[in-house]
Write a protein that holds these residues in place. Sequence first.
Motif, PDB file in Angstrom:
ATOM      1  N   LEU A 128       0.833  -1.208   0.000  1.00 34.10           N
ATOM      2  CA  LEU A 128       0.000   0.000   0.000  1.00 34.10           C
ATOM      3  C   LEU A 128       0.868   1.259   0.000  1.00 34.10           C
ATOM      4  CD1 LEU A 128      -2.808  -1.032   2.519  1.00 34.10           C
ATOM      5  CD2 LEU A 128      -3.048  -0.710   0.049  1.00 34.10           C
ATOM      6  N   LYS A 129       1.927   1.231   0.767  1.00 31.03           N
ATOM      7  CA  LYS A 129       2.851   2.370   0.755  1.00 31.03           C
ATOM      8  C   LYS A 129       3.461   2.549  -0.632  1.00 31.03           C
ATOM      9  CE  LYS A 129       7.341   3.908   2.408  1.00 31.03           C
ATOM     10  NZ  LYS A 129       8.579   3.521   3.141  1.00 31.03           N
ATOM     11  N   ASP A 130       3.898   1.434  -1.234  1.00 28.06           N
ATOM     12  CA  ASP A 130       4.506   1.498  -2.567  1.00 28.06           C
ATOM     13  C   ASP A 130       3.523   2.059  -3.594  1.00 28.06           C
ATOM     14  OD1 ASP A 130       6.774   0.397  -1.468  1.00 28.06           O
ATOM     15  OD2 ASP A 130       6.399  -1.633  -2.211  1.00 28.06           O
ATOM     16  N   GLU A 131       2.253   1.663  -3.481  1.00 34.04           N
ATOM     17  CA  GLU A 131       1.245   2.128  -4.432  1.00 34.04           C
ATOM     18  C   GLU A 131       1.006   3.623  -4.291  1.00 34.04           C
ATOM     19  OE1 GLU A 131      -1.160   1.319  -7.714  1.00 34.04           O
ATOM     20  OE2 GLU A 131       0.273   0.022  -6.643  1.00 34.04           O
ATOM     21  N   ALA A 132       0.965   4.104  -3.057  1.00 36.77           N
ATOM     22  CA  ALA A 132       0.788   5.535  -2.834  1.00 36.77           C
ATOM     23  C   ALA A 132       1.961   6.326  -3.408  1.00 36.77           C
ATOM     24  CB  ALA A 132       0.629   5.813  -1.343  1.00 36.77           C
ATOM     25  N   GLU A 133       3.168   5.814  -3.216  1.00 37.78           N
ATOM     26  CA  GLU A 133       4.342   6.484  -3.784  1.00 37.78           C
ATOM     27  C   GLU A 133       4.285   6.478  -5.308  1.00 37.78           C
ATOM     28  OE1 GLU A 133       6.493   8.239  -2.401  1.00 37.78           O
ATOM     29  OE2 GLU A 133       6.904   7.568  -0.359  1.00 37.78           O
ATOM     30  N   ARG A 134       3.817   5.371  -5.867  1.00 38.05           N
ATOM     31  CA  ARG A 134       3.721   5.279  -7.326  1.00 38.05           C
ATOM     32  C   ARG A 134       2.706   6.278  -7.866  1.00 38.05           C
ATOM     33  NH1 ARG A 134       3.035  -0.118  -7.931  1.00 38.05           N
ATOM     34  NH2 ARG A 134       5.286  -0.389  -8.012  1.00 38.05           N
ATOM     35  N   ILE A 135       1.603   6.464  -7.168  1.00 37.52           N
ATOM     36  CA  ILE A 135       0.595   7.444  -7.587  1.00 37.52           C
ATOM     37  C   ILE A 135       1.217   8.842  -7.645  1.00 37.52           C
ATOM     38  CG2 ILE A 135      -1.507   8.634  -6.809  1.00 37.52           C
ATOM     39  CD1 ILE A 135      -2.535   5.874  -5.867  1.00 37.52           C
ATOM     40  N   ARG A 136       2.021   9.186  -6.639  1.00 36.07           N
ATOM     41  CA  ARG A 136       2.673  10.496  -6.639  1.00 36.07           C
ATOM     42  C   ARG A 136       3.677  10.617  -7.789  1.00 36.07           C
ATOM     43  NH1 ARG A 136       6.971  12.977  -5.998  1.00 36.07           N
ATOM     44  NH2 ARG A 136       8.120  11.060  -5.560  1.00 36.07           N
ATOM     45  N   GLU A 137       4.507   9.588  -7.982  1.00 34.57           N
ATOM     46  CA  GLU A 137       5.527   9.640  -9.029  1.00 34.57           C
ATOM     47  C   GLU A 137       4.889   9.700 -10.421  1.00 34.57           C
ATOM     48  OE1 GLU A 137       7.686   6.126  -8.162  1.00 34.57           O
ATOM     49  OE2 GLU A 137       8.649   6.958  -6.350  1.00 34.57           O
ATOM     50  N   GLU A 138       3.829   8.943 -10.620  1.00 36.85           N
ATOM     51  CA  GLU A 138       3.151   8.949 -11.908  1.00 36.85           C
ATOM     52  C   GLU A 138       2.533  10.308 -12.196  1.00 36.85           C
ATOM     53  OE1 GLU A 138       0.349   5.768 -11.864  1.00 36.85           O
ATOM     54  OE2 GLU A 138       1.886   4.194 -11.931  1.00 36.85           O
ATOM     55  N   ASP A 139       1.995  10.954 -11.158  1.00 38.97           N
ATOM     56  CA  ASP A 139       1.372  12.259 -11.374  1.00 38.97           C
ATOM     57  C   ASP A 139       2.397  13.279 -11.854  1.00 38.97           C
ATOM     58  OD1 ASP A 139      -0.952  14.146 -11.069  1.00 38.97           O
ATOM     59  OD2 ASP A 139       0.475  15.091  -9.709  1.00 38.97           O
ATOM     60  N   GLU A 140       3.595  13.213 -11.330  1.00 42.27           N
ATOM     61  CA  GLU A 140       4.638  14.138 -11.774  1.00 42.27           C
ATOM     62  C   GLU A 140       4.900  13.973 -13.268  1.00 42.27           C
ATOM     63  OE1 GLU A 140       9.404  14.795 -11.005  1.00 42.27           O
ATOM     64  OE2 GLU A 140       8.131  14.324  -9.273  1.00 42.27           O
ATOM     65  N   GLN A 141       4.987  12.728 -13.727  1.00 38.48           N
ATOM     66  CA  GLN A 141       5.229  12.488 -15.152  1.00 38.48           C
ATOM     67  C   GLN A 141       4.011  12.864 -15.985  1.00 38.48           C
ATOM     68  OE1 GLN A 141       8.131  11.637 -16.707  1.00 38.48           O
ATOM     69  NE2 GLN A 141       6.916  12.145 -18.510  1.00 38.48           N
ATOM     70  N   VAL A 142       2.815  12.603 -15.453  1.00 38.76           N
ATOM     71  CA  VAL A 142       1.583  12.970 -16.150  1.00 38.76           C
ATOM     72  C   VAL A 142       1.528  14.475 -16.390  1.00 38.76           C
ATOM     73  CG1 VAL A 142      -0.912  13.237 -15.773  1.00 38.76           C
ATOM     74  CG2 VAL A 142       0.153  11.002 -15.494  1.00 38.76           C
ATOM     75  N   CYS A 143       1.847  15.250 -15.346  1.00 41.43           N
ATOM     76  CA  CYS A 143       1.800  16.707 -15.476  1.00 41.43           C
ATOM     77  C   CYS A 143       2.810  17.201 -16.508  1.00 41.43           C
ATOM     78  CB  CYS A 143       2.058  17.360 -14.126  1.00 41.43           C
ATOM     79  SG  CYS A 143       0.708  17.136 -12.939  1.00 41.43           S
ATOM     80  N   LEU A 144       3.994  16.614 -16.522  1.00 41.64           N
ATOM     81  CA  LEU A 144       5.003  16.993 -17.506  1.00 41.64           C
ATOM     82  C   LEU A 144       4.491  16.715 -18.919  1.00 41.64           C
ATOM     83  CD1 LEU A 144       7.848  17.954 -18.228  1.00 41.64           C
ATOM     84  CD2 LEU A 144       8.649  15.602 -17.883  1.00 41.64           C
ATOM     85  N   SER A 145       3.869  15.569 -19.126  1.00 41.81           N
ATOM     86  CA  SER A 145       3.349  15.206 -20.451  1.00 41.81           C
ATOM     87  C   SER A 145       2.208  16.129 -20.870  1.00 41.81           C
ATOM     88  CB  SER A 145       2.874  13.742 -20.453  1.00 41.81           C
ATOM     89  OG  SER A 145       3.955  12.867 -20.221  1.00 41.81           O
ATOM     90  N   ILE A 146       1.308  16.448 -19.936  1.00 42.43           N
ATOM     91  CA  ILE A 146       0.227  17.391 -20.238  1.00 42.43           C
ATOM     92  C   ILE A 146       0.816  18.728 -20.665  1.00 42.43           C
ATOM     93  CG2 ILE A 146      -1.623  18.781 -19.200  1.00 42.43           C
ATOM     94  CD1 ILE A 146      -2.367  16.329 -17.530  1.00 42.43           C
TER      95      ILE A 146
END
Length: 354
Positions: A128-146
């Motif tokens: 669960l901790k790993d998944e929460a961290e992944r959500i944060r890391e993915e959002d950073e890349q998502v924002c860059l792509s947007i």
Amino acid sequence: MTTPLAAIQSVRLDDENSTLIILDQTLLPNEKVFLHLSTMEDVWEAIYHLKVRGAPAIGIAAAYGAYLGVKASKEEDFDAFAAEFEKVKAYLASARPTAVNLFWALNRMEERLRKEAQKSVKDIKQALKDEAERIREEDEQVCLSIGEHALSLLEPGWGLLTHCNAGTIATAKYGTALAPIYLGEEKGYDFKVYADETRPLLQGARLTAWELQEAGVDVTLICDNMASIVMKEGKVQAVLVGCDRVAANGDTANKIGTSGVAILAKHYGVPFYVCAPLSTVDLTCPSGDDIPIELRKEEEITAAWYEKPMAPENVKAYNPAFDVTDHELITAIITEKGIAYAPFEKSLAELMNK
């Protein structure tokens, strides 16, 4: 991104102290205070009272909150542990009814929980901790792509208008609607940004104007009712806004006042772009008519931001937090996987299936 804002994480986990650390956005621009939240009540209150706000940041906070909510659980049986998680999930989900990222993040955390069902509870907590961290890391890349997709639609020297705050403090990094502005700043695009103050909570005045000014962007604050004249005077060549939910037909829910900006942009022939991570797209929601609109306390209009009340005592006030922009007013919806154009039922579904 060279701005010092890039170093600010508005939501982060201090796992050693079992604490969620957030930038209290209600105190900006006068104070930069990081709150340390250690209980579910603290996390719920921070989401409800907009101390953490912005659809992606809410999702990140909810994911970390869900993990922290069961981290100290003494349950060893999976079913008992899962039942405890369900209570935490339901409680956090009740904080904000409109922001789909809140439910998306909590559902994703539950999916990870179910996926790890055969493992020990200790290992499930780590997952669960790993998944929460992944959500944060993915959002950073998502924002860059947007930001990169949106920048392809803009030209150097343009005047840009934005409403509410869809910047780096509303996300993991970069922001959604502000991401192309930051990327353009790096490339010397010399954008001129007009920020609606965004009544009644003034996210544009307190947050967007603050972070853009901190980043060295040419930003001019305007009252909400000035959007028409700056468009008429030719000062604005594009509108960029974020959103909290996108319906299957392309209707979008964003901070109150967004639909009025879209109507003005249509009248003056200014392209109106919605910057939205695919996590905000809800294909189970047919149209904007099906999006629940959060009603907030009347005091936010009459008294909350003033030294003295600015309305007659006991006057009635109507305070919806969001409105819905009709898809016919939207030029394009910009996501991390590409740009969706009308008909949105088709283009959004295609992007979701990429």
